[in-house]
Design an enzyme around this catalytic site. Structure first.
Site, PDB file in Angstrom:
ATOM      1  CG  ASP A 138      -1.861   1.279   1.613  1.00 50.12           C
ATOM      2  OD1 ASP A 138      -1.430   1.764   2.590  1.00 50.12           O
ATOM      3  OD2 ASP A 138      -2.619   1.821   0.728  1.00 50.12           O
ATOM      4  CB  ILE A 139       1.010   3.748  -2.690  1.00 52.71           C
ATOM      5  CG1 ILE A 139       1.991   2.675  -3.124  1.00 52.71           C
ATOM      6  CG2 ILE A 139       2.172   5.479  -2.105  1.00 52.71           C
ATOM      7  CD1 ILE A 139       3.895   2.955  -3.006  1.00 52.71           C
ATOM      8  CG  HIS A 173       4.391  16.938 -17.284  1.00 55.36           C
ATOM      9  ND1 HIS A 173       3.967  18.282 -16.198  1.00 55.36           N
ATOM     10  CD2 HIS A 173       2.832  16.193 -16.880  1.00 55.36           C
ATOM     11  CE1 HIS A 173       2.927  18.456 -16.561  1.00 55.36           C
ATOM     12  NE2 HIS A 173       1.694  17.664 -16.695  1.00 55.36           N
ATOM     13  CG  ASP A 201      -1.064  19.864 -14.937  1.00 57.76           C
ATOM     14  OD1 ASP A 201      -1.242  20.646 -16.060  1.00 57.76           O
ATOM     15  OD2 ASP A 201      -0.302  19.115 -15.334  1.00 57.76           O
ATOM     16  CD  GLU A 222       2.731  18.064 -20.400  1.00 59.82           C
ATOM     17  OE1 GLU A 222       3.009  18.503 -19.801  1.00 59.82           O
ATOM     18  OE2 GLU A 222       1.779  16.707 -21.038  1.00 59.82           O
ATOM     19  CD  GLU A 223       2.090  21.755 -18.099  1.00 60.86           C
ATOM     20  OE1 GLU A 223       1.059  21.674 -19.548  1.00 60.86           O
ATOM     21  OE2 GLU A 223       1.476  21.251 -17.079  1.00 60.86           O
ATOM     22  CG  ASP A 244      -0.530  14.628 -16.902  1.00 62.52           C
ATOM     23  OD1 ASP A 244       0.390  15.303 -18.589  1.00 62.52           O
ATOM     24  OD2 ASP A 244      -0.260  15.557 -16.499  1.00 62.52           O
ATOM     25  CG  ASP A 287      -5.210   6.282  -0.647  1.00 61.58           C
ATOM     26  OD1 ASP A 287      -6.020   5.092  -0.216  1.00 61.58           O
ATOM     27  OD2 ASP A 287      -3.788   5.440  -0.499  1.00 61.58           O
ATOM     28  CG  ASP A 346      -2.769   2.607  -2.752  1.00 59.29           C
ATOM     29  OD1 ASP A 346      -3.545   2.313  -2.056  1.00 59.29           O
ATOM     30  OD2 ASP A 346      -1.317   2.423  -2.763  1.00 59.29           O
TER      31      ASP A 346
HETATM   32  N1  DTR Z   1      -1.570  18.426 -21.990  1.00 51.35           N
HETATM   33  C1  DTR Z   1      -2.077  17.991 -20.067  1.00 51.35           C
HETATM   34  C2  DTR Z   1      -2.984  17.373 -19.563  1.00 51.35           C
HETATM   35  C3  DTR Z   1      -4.252  16.572 -19.667  1.00 51.35           C
HETATM   36  C4  DTR Z   1      -5.666  16.658 -20.791  1.00 51.35           C
HETATM   37  N2  DTR Z   1      -5.629  15.702 -21.269  1.00 51.35           N
HETATM   38  C5  DTR Z   1      -4.904  14.578 -20.842  1.00 51.35           C
HETATM   39  C6  DTR Z   1      -5.100  13.179 -20.978  1.00 51.35           C
HETATM   40  C7  DTR Z   1      -3.648  12.394 -20.509  1.00 51.35           C
HETATM   41  C8  DTR Z   1      -2.667  12.927 -19.575  1.00 51.35           C
HETATM   42  C9  DTR Z   1      -2.959  14.148 -19.233  1.00 51.35           C
HETATM   43  C10 DTR Z   1      -3.961  15.256 -20.094  1.00 51.35           C
HETATM   44  C11 DTR Z   1      -1.739  19.246 -19.728  1.00 51.35           C
HETATM   45  O1  DTR Z   1      -1.568  19.801 -19.282  1.00 51.35           O
HETATM   46  O2  DTR Z   1      -0.470  18.224 -19.005  1.00 51.35           O
HETATM   47 ZN    ZN Z   2      -0.828  21.265 -17.752  1.00 54.98          ZN
HETATM   48 ZN    ZN Z   3       0.583  17.916 -16.757  1.00 57.56          ZN
HETATM   49 CA    CA Z   4      -2.807   3.911  -0.654  1.00 58.36          CA
END
Ligand code: DTR
Ligand code: ZN
Ligand code: ZN
Ligand code: CA
Ligand code: ZN
Length: 284
Positions: free
Chosen positions: A3-4, A85, A97, A131-132, A160, A262, A266
């Protein structure tokens, strides 16, 4: 898989929040809050016995960094990767995010060390930069893999946004075998899932998928609105975004649903333990 403890994951989120506050309010690529986030994660991994490396790249005129952490042991011809990310957008701390994915991957790696887990396959964990800006760090990593090293990666698991305040439970549909590992885990917990359809090409699994590496992952939703039917099966609020603070300054530690965080933490550990244990060829 163990379990985490979600409290441990939330402690990492608190650190990310403090780091943002101490560095101009964000953890964005090219800003001090990003490198401070990376140094925090790296410090925990080094202390736990991982072999870490920082991969540098340039994007939009600023230096970016990927953090790669290898757990010593396992068959290095069969690598299981889990990643997230680490960068936020410029508008805020980026706790859902993607502090949520970064923290869950970190805590799973630390659980591997705590358990002294010795998987048949080799485990590698990654935290991506920029990533952004367009999946820049993960693309740089994949593009710089030799064909040989690329062929050794059996799976890449992406996380993500896995703690959205009005959560859905979405499983990537890209590789059926990986999808099944996650779907079955949630089903055993009595949690219905849907396949994740909006994300193809929208997060760090894209570069791995583009070179033929099997990918999977979990997602709790971003700016799209939860339907009435989804609210009936998952709870939460219909007609409201899964994450109303997506890419906003209100994406802070209060923008997290603990149950979703959670469960996904897990499930992440379950995926790493399950995919890491099997070896398709017997050890020499
Ligand atoms: N582009 C990602 C957020 C995001 C939007 N749709 C999905 C689907 C699966 C994973 C991530 C995402 C961001 O803003 O980092
Ligand atoms: Zn984002
Ligand atoms: Zn993201
Ligand atoms: Ca957990
Ligand atoms: Zn997909």
């Amino acid at each position: 898989a163990p379990d985490i403890p979600v409290a441990n994951v939330k402690a990492h989120l608190s650190q990310f929040q403090s780091i943002a506050a101490a560095n101009g309010g964000n953890r964005a690529h090219g800003r001090p809050g990003y490198r401070a986030s990376l140094d925090y994660v790296k410090g925990k991994l080094d202390a736990a016995g991982f072999t870490t490396s920082i991969q540098q790249f340039t994007s939009s005129g600023a230096t970016g960094y990927n953090l790669i952490a290898d757990w010593p042991g396992g068959d290095t011809n069969q690598v299981i990767m889990a990643g997230a990310h680490l960068d936020s957008v410029g508008s805020g701390a980026g706790i859902n995010d993607n502090g949520s994915g970064s923290a869950a991957v970190l805590e799973t790696a630390l659980a591997v060390a705590r358990e002294g887990y010795r998987p048949g396959k080799h485990l590698r964990f990654a935290w991506w930069g920029a990533e952004e800006l367009g999946l820049v760090g993960s693309r740089y990593y994949v593009n710089n893999l030799s064909a040989t090293d690329r062929s050794k990666i059996d799976a890449y698991l992406n996380f993500d946004m896995i703690g959205s305040p009005n959560p859905g439970y979405f499983v990537y549909d890209d590789d059926p075998a990986i999808e099944k590992v996650f779907k079955d885990w949630f089903a055993a917990k009595g949690v219905p899932t849907e396949i994740e359809t909006e994300g193809d090409g929208r997060s760090d699994h894209a570069s791995f998928k583009n070179v033929g590496i099997p990918v999977g992952g979990l997602f709790t939703g971003a700016g799209r609105t939860k339907t009435t039917a989804q609210a009936q099966k998952w709870g939460g609020t219909a007609g409201r975004a899964f994450d109303p603070c997506y890419h906003s300054s209100c994406d802070t530690t209060s923008n997290i649903n603990d149950t979703a965080l959670d469960r996904n933490s897990d499930a992440l550990a379950h995926g790493v333990w399950t995919l890491g244990s099997g070896t398709t060829t017997p050890p020499p």
